[in-house]
Design a protein around this motif. Structure first.
Motif, PDB file in Angstrom:
ATOM      1  N   SER A 103      11.179  11.977  -1.542  1.00 38.53           N
ATOM      2  CA  SER A 103      12.167  12.154  -0.483  1.00 38.53           C
ATOM      3  C   SER A 103      12.249  10.852   0.292  1.00 38.53           C
ATOM      4  O   SER A 103      11.228  10.367   0.819  1.00 38.53           O
ATOM      5  N   ALA A 104      13.424  10.264   0.363  1.00 37.54           N
ATOM      6  CA  ALA A 104      13.579   8.952   1.006  1.00 37.54           C
ATOM      7  C   ALA A 104      13.162   8.988   2.472  1.00 37.54           C
ATOM      8  O   ALA A 104      12.400   8.137   2.941  1.00 37.54           O
ATOM      9  N   LEU A 105      13.658   9.982   3.221  1.00 34.39           N
ATOM     10  CA  LEU A 105      13.295  10.069   4.639  1.00 34.39           C
ATOM     11  C   LEU A 105      11.820  10.403   4.806  1.00 34.39           C
ATOM     12  O   LEU A 105      11.157   9.902   5.712  1.00 34.39           O
ATOM     13  N   ILE A 117       0.828  -1.206   0.000  1.00 37.59           N
ATOM     14  CA  ILE A 117       0.000   0.000   0.000  1.00 37.59           C
ATOM     15  C   ILE A 117       0.870   1.267   0.000  1.00 37.59           C
ATOM     16  O   ILE A 117       0.749   2.102  -0.905  1.00 37.59           O
ATOM     17  N   PRO A 118       1.747   1.457   0.997  1.00 37.88           N
ATOM     18  CA  PRO A 118       2.574   2.674   0.951  1.00 37.88           C
ATOM     19  C   PRO A 118       3.565   2.685  -0.198  1.00 37.88           C
ATOM     20  O   PRO A 118       3.874   3.753  -0.748  1.00 37.88           O
ATOM     21  N   VAL A 119       4.060   1.517  -0.600  1.00 41.79           N
ATOM     22  CA  VAL A 119       4.999   1.472  -1.718  1.00 41.79           C
ATOM     23  C   VAL A 119       4.314   1.943  -3.002  1.00 41.79           C
ATOM     24  O   VAL A 119       4.898   2.676  -3.806  1.00 41.79           O
ATOM     25  N   GLY A 120       3.039   1.560  -3.179  1.00 39.38           N
ATOM     26  CA  GLY A 120       2.295   2.026  -4.341  1.00 39.38           C
ATOM     27  C   GLY A 120       2.169   3.534  -4.358  1.00 39.38           C
ATOM     28  O   GLY A 120       2.319   4.174  -5.407  1.00 39.38           O
ATOM     29  N   ALA A 158      -2.082   7.800  14.163  1.00 40.86           N
ATOM     30  CA  ALA A 158      -0.622   7.862  14.234  1.00 40.86           C
ATOM     31  C   ALA A 158      -0.099   9.135  13.572  1.00 40.86           C
ATOM     32  O   ALA A 158       0.789   9.814  14.108  1.00 40.86           O
ATOM     33  N   ALA A 159      -0.666   9.481  12.407  1.00 39.83           N
ATOM     34  CA  ALA A 159      -0.243  10.699  11.711  1.00 39.83           C
ATOM     35  C   ALA A 159      -0.559  11.937  12.542  1.00 39.83           C
ATOM     36  O   ALA A 159       0.198  12.919  12.535  1.00 39.83           O
ATOM     37  N   GLY A 176       5.104   6.947   6.096  1.00 43.41           N
ATOM     38  CA  GLY A 176       4.039   6.174   5.477  1.00 43.41           C
ATOM     39  C   GLY A 176       4.335   4.689   5.466  1.00 43.41           C
ATOM     40  O   GLY A 176       3.450   3.864   5.732  1.00 43.41           O
ATOM     41  N   LEU A 177       5.579   4.336   5.155  1.00 44.81           N
ATOM     42  CA  LEU A 177       5.957   2.925   5.136  1.00 44.81           C
ATOM     43  C   LEU A 177       5.713   2.267   6.488  1.00 44.81           C
ATOM     44  O   LEU A 177       5.156   1.167   6.574  1.00 44.81           O
TER      45      LEU A 177
END
Length: 268
Positions: free
Chosen positions: A72-74, A56-59, A117-118, A79-80
């Motif tokens: 942005s990687a960080l 889901i987050p990868v999509g 969480a967010a 989300g991951l």
């Protein structure tokens, strides 16, 4: 791997489609119509694996960030961690996959956990001074209310209106039809209570990883994204560029299903 690619591409597809839709305001708070979470709820809960949760987050990252030139990687770590662990815990509560109401409730819980969480992470960034949030200047505690209201609206809109309710209709129509196309059997149920020792371990992991997600998100706000890819294609070419990730996601999703169907029919 087949499940991971399917969930990733389907979630990326519906996320990009909803990006084309306008936002609306509720009490002065901007609310986006999408993503249409019933797609993720229905498909992920068909398979109920860690890789389906991670997809889901990868999509969202692949089709909603990298392909539109804003990665942005960080910044992607929150989300991951949050989305994957929320779904991984929620799906452990399923005991009867044929009970559509239970499936819809579990999907709603996953979305509610994600937004909660967010909420905590966004408020935390305000307190450590890396982000300015809407609050009354002489009463900074109001940030809990303003951010909490935004999270609540998203839980209702994304979790119920565009999540649990459509899932009640979509999930039973997909169950037993999608799995054979990938050469898989439908996930079975189990006896016993919904909350088990495995559920407890996953919930502890969700709680324990929230500080990690917060720390990395804070770091991304203060020191950049570590690895970034920001050609900003949408800003350069306009909203029509969104059809590029839409076409890519659709091609991968439907191409995968067609490929697997031929393999299954051929006895491979």
């Amino acid at each position: 791997m087949m499940v991971f690619i399917l969930v990733m591409s389907l979630h990326g597809l519906q996320s990009m489609i909803t990006e084309l839709l306008p936002e609306f305001s509720v009490g002065g708070l901007g609310v986006s119509i999408g993503p249409f979470w019933f797609v993720a709820m229905s498909v992920v809960l068909l398979f109920r694996s860690f890789w389906a949760c991670l997809a889901i987050p990868v999509g969202g990252i692949v089709f909603g960030e990298i392909l539109i030139g804003d990665f942005s990687a960080l910044g992607a770590v929150e989300g991951l961690v949050v989305i994957t662990t929320s779904w991984f815990f929620a799906m452990s509560l399923v005991t009867d996959p044929s009970d559509v109401k239970q499936i819809a409730a579990v999907g709603f819980l996953a979305k509610a956990m994600e937004e909660t969480a967010a909420w905590f992470i966004d408020v935390g960034k305000f307190y450590v001074g890396v982000e300015e949030l809407e609050a009354i200047s002489w009463l900074p505690e109001t940030v809990w209310a303003t951010e909490g209201m935004g999270a609540l609206i998203q839980i209702v809109v994304a979790g119920i209106v565009f999540g649990a309710v459509p899932t009640l209709f979509l999930y039973p129509r997909l169950r037993g039809k999608i799995e054979p196309l990938l050469g898989m059997r439908s996930a079975g149920g189990r006896d016993g209570p919904m909350f088990t020792r495995s559920s407890l371990k996953r919930l502890v992991a969700w709680v324990g990883l929230l500080p990690v997600a917060f720390a990395v998100e804070t770091l991304s706000e203060t020191s950049g994204g570590l690895i970034t890819f920001t050609p900003e294609f949408v800003e350069t070419y306009g909203q029509t560029f969104l059809f590029v990730p839409i076409a890519a996601a659709a091609l991968i999703a439907f191409g995968l299903v067609a490929y697997r169907q031929r393999k299954v029919e051929g006895g491979v």
